[in-house]
Design a protein around this motif. Structure first.
Motif: not given
Length: 812
Positions: A50-51, A93-98, A108-110
């Motif tokens: 996913l990342e 990491k994914i939230i950080d990129m979003m 907002d979704l992140a």
């Protein structure tokens, strides 16, 4: 190879095939969640895939895929939260990129995913996995940056700031807050909170205590939020700060205050003090009770560091005033500060107060009239704030004798008896004592108010033991020397302080019917009254008493009567007529002083008549006053308000009036009114003869001293509540008689059966008294013929119809 790509196939199947479809495909997402939850070992591969996919979608600007990725992560977190540590670093990491996408819907979704993540993330891998720790702190830093986001689009700005505050509150709510380096997370989170609250028009503590109707759910999206406004964001910031302080332990309290002090210094926000005070109130309300006292310690340290240069630097003076305002608020907040070192804090406050007077060359007792004079306002805030803080320290009781210790400390600072001194601690002795008396007044007033509130609370529960938490009167005795001090201002200031305390601790209404209530029954109270009476006699003979002295003496006498009622009135009559004798015998020189002193007697008689509702005495005092006024024998001190008299010296008050006092109060007539018409007689003195004899005693005589000793004095009003009590009056009672040549004893076997029957009933003291009398009335040479006859003499109570026997118990 097929086994390796299964998780990839499952993930790819979750994404919509057509452009414009929203959200992941439900059936495929359910299959993926089932696969991951049933085989947790695959979570690491799922997270890594996913990342990588999110990284490619972000690079190509695939907004729809990014949203699906976040939905997939949210579903996996909720289903596999027990194994969250297996893929938590990929989530971060994914939230950080979003958050870097600049798309408000994605951001907002992140944030929503992060809120859910923090609900389950315990932080056990933070500090262990250096890469995860770095990414997590970077994520918090991005949320913190959102809190101060600026944009020409007001809606976008508000939404972004709301997202930032949601992220910070989620981080504070998580157990991961204290799982790793608390200071790093604290610095990242607290600074944007302080910045947001500093721009609010509402106090921070008020925002934190907003009602439930105004609570903001951080799970709620910023998109389509109809009630979202700047006030909502401020409420989130305040509640996050309160939550942060509530989780702080002893060491963390100091760390939590560091960013606040740094912000105040950097932005020069110390004055006006509203924001600093509101933030400290928020911290005080939020901290765990056992850590609240640390706020006082930290503020005192800050005050110690700043006061050395406060008299030269305007910014330092403002900071000093703000810190004092914070102390004033904390110590007067009516919130117990468990663990506080009372006397150390008292010493620091008093030392700072004296230093402030020395620094500013004056003690500002009144607020400056002009609001433009900032320097004067700062000086007033500092000095009155420190004095009021000392009073606030006495408003909470942390150990039994605390208030006496505080009062004793302040009275010791008065340096009573050292009249040869001209300066104390670099201040003129009169100004120095004026400051100390201000503190003493605030302490005694605060303690008496607290005692009154406590008595009101405990009056509803008769079983609650009452402890004396007020300043005991004998604590004042060392300070009575000020009443004969050479400076009139000091004498009057101390008298006013004492009167304030006596009035504050007096009962609202002393019951005088049908018989007087005896309130002067404690040793310390009698000691103070005796010493105070003697001081009044010495005070009134000083060669420099003035108008204010006369008024103060009358106030003290009146306050004592209202405090102790009949007991004080009986003791004061000899004193008052002793004062009149000093005028009669011209011990007091100059006719103006004689008229003023003699007027005290008339005014006191009038006050007593009104207090006890003795109409004849009130009428007598009014007639005597009118007669003296007609003959120019009455002093104008009591004919108009003392504040309206501009002249201090009695001799200058009526320079042309040399008329001596010729009309004196008739003591026999006054005593007759008090003993016959007044409610001062005890129950056993129906004719008032005993009372009349007490009122006619000459002050200072042997009879007067012996009369003092006759007062029923007890060491403590709480003794009956605190001392141990026997279960029955018979316990350990041994009956013996001595007879010449022979020792008589009672056999234990005979007495045992009798006492067994006796303990089945509630035995009063009359039984023991009856037995004692029976033994004492027999002559020594008599013998006891029958032991049962002695036991039959025991009385079972006042009921003569009771035929129970001690020898034959009522049960078989």
């Amino acid at each position: 190879m097929h086994l390796y790509v299964k998780h990839a196939t499952l993930i790819n199947n979750c994404y919509p095939e057509k452009e414009g479809e929203k959200g992941p495909r439900s059936s495929e997402l359910s299959y993926l969640v089932f696969y991951a939850s049933s085989r947790p070992v695959k979570l690491t591969k799922v997270g890594l895939f996913l990342e990588k996919k999110a990284e490619r979608d972000i690079a190509k600007g695939r907004k729809q895929n990014n949203q699906v990725t976040l939905e997939i992560i949210k579903a996996l977190i909720e289903a596999c939260h027990r194994d969250l540590n297996l893929f938590s670093k990929y989530v971060v990491k994914i939230i950080d990129m979003m958050l870097e996408t600049k798309e408000i819907e994605v951001i907002d979704l992140a944030c929503q995913v992060f809120v859910i993540f923090t609900n389950y993330h315990d932080g056990s891998t933070l500090g262990v996995d250096a890469e995860l720790t770095k990414d997590y702190e970077l994520l918090l830093k991005k949320f913190a940056a959102f809190c101060s986001y600026e944009s020409a689009d007001d809606t976008l700005k508000l939404q972004t700031r709301y997202i930032g505050q949601r992220g910070l509150q989620a981080a504070v709510s998580s157990t991961a807050l204290q799982a790793s380096d608390f200071k790093v997370q604290l610095d990242l989170i607290l600074s944007p909170l302080i910045h947001a609250l500093s721009k609010s028009k509402n106090p921070a503590n008020a925002l934190a205590q907003s009602s439930n109707n105004e609570d903001i759910d951080i799970h709620q999206s910023a998109i389509g939020h109809e009630t979202l406004n700047a006030h909502s964001v401020e409420i989130i910031a305040a509640k996050t700060a309160a939550l942060l302080f509530s989780k702080a332990n002893g060491v963390a309290v100091k760390l939590s205050l560091g960013p606040l002090f740094t912000f105040m210094d950097t932005n020069e926000k110390w004055w006006p003090a509203h924001f600093a005070v509101s933030m400290m109130e928020l911290a005080l309300d939020s901290l765990q009770p056992q850590y609240r006292y640390l706020l006082v310690s930290e503020i005192l340290q800050q005050l110690e560091a700043v006061k050395s240069a406060a008299n030269v630097d305007q910014h330092k003076i403002e900071k000093r005033a703000s810190l004092v305002s914070i102390l004033d608020t904390i110590l007067n907040a009516n919130i117990p500060l468990v663990g506080i070192s009372v006397l150390e804090v008292l010493n620091s406050l008093f030392t700072d107060l004296i230093k402030s007077v020395h620094d500013f060359k004056t003690f500002r007792d009144t607020e400056p009239v002009s609001s433009n004079d900032l320097q004067a306002k700062l000086e007033y805030t500092i000095q009155q704030g420190l004095a009021h803080s000392i009073g606030g320290l006495a408003s909470q009781t942390y150990y039994l004798n605390q208030l006496n210790d505080i009062t004793g400390y302040i009275i010791s600072k008065l340096r009573v008896g050292n009249n040869a001194l001209e300066t104390i601690d670099g201040l003129p002795i009169q100004e120095y004592r004026s400051v100390v008396l201000k503190c003493l007044d605030l302490v005694t007033t605060a303690s008496s108010t607290k005692e009154t509130q406590k008595e009101d609370t405990e009056s509803n529960n008769e079983n609650t033991p009452v402890y004396n938490h007020a300043v005991t009167l004998d604590a004042w005795i060392p300070a009575l020397g000020l009443l004969t001090e050479k400076t009139p201002e000091t004498r009057v200031n101390f008298a006013v302080t004492l009167v304030h305390y006596l009035e504050a601790t007096s009962e609202n209404e002393i019951a005088i019917e049908p018989y007087p209530k005896h309130t002067l029954n404690q040793h310390g109270d009698v000691m103070l009254v005796n010493a105070l009476h003697q001081s009044i006699v010495d005070w009134i003979q000083l060669p420099n008493i003035d108008v204010h002295d006369i008024d103060a003496i009358h106030m003290v006498l009146s306050a004592l009567t209202r405090k102790f009622g009949a007991d004080e009135t009986i003791k004061a009559v000899p004193l008052v007529f002793k004062i009149q004798e000093l005028v009669k015998q011209t011990v007091i020189q100059h006719t103006a002083r004689q008229r003023a002193v003699a007027a005290i007697v008339v005014e006191w008689l009038s006050m007593v008549g009104e207090f006890y509702r003795i109409d004849s005495l009130v009428q007598y005092a009014d007639v005597l006053k009118s007669e003296r006024i007609r003959l120019n024998e009455y002093s104008p001190v009591f004919m108009e308000a003392s504040s309206d008299i501009a002249i201090d010296k009695l001799e200058e008050l009526e320079p042309n009036n040399t008329t001596p006092v010729d009309k004196f109060a008739d003591r026999k007539l006054v005593v007759q009114m008090l003993s016959k018409d007044g409610p001062l007689r005890d129950e056993d003195d129906t004719e008032g003869t005993d009372l009349e004899a007490k009122l006619m005693i000459e002050w200072g005589s042997d009879d007067y001293i012996n009369h003092d000793r006759s007062y029923r004095i007890r060491t403590s009003r709480n003794l009956n509540d605190l001392k141990a009590k026997l279960a029955t009056p018979w316990t350990n009672t041994e009956v013996t008689r001595n007879e010449p040549g022979k020792k008589q004893t009672i056999r234990v076997e005979n007495l045992k059966e009798a006492l067994t029957g006796q303990t089945q009933q509630q035995t009063d003291a009359n039984g023991l008294q009856s037995l004692t009398n029976a033994c004492l009335n027999k002559r020594p040479n008599e013998t006891v013929a029958d032991m049962s006859s002695l036991l039959q003499s025991l009385s079972l109570g006042t009921d003569v119809s009771n035929t129970s026997s001690l020898v034959n118990p009522p049960y078989k």
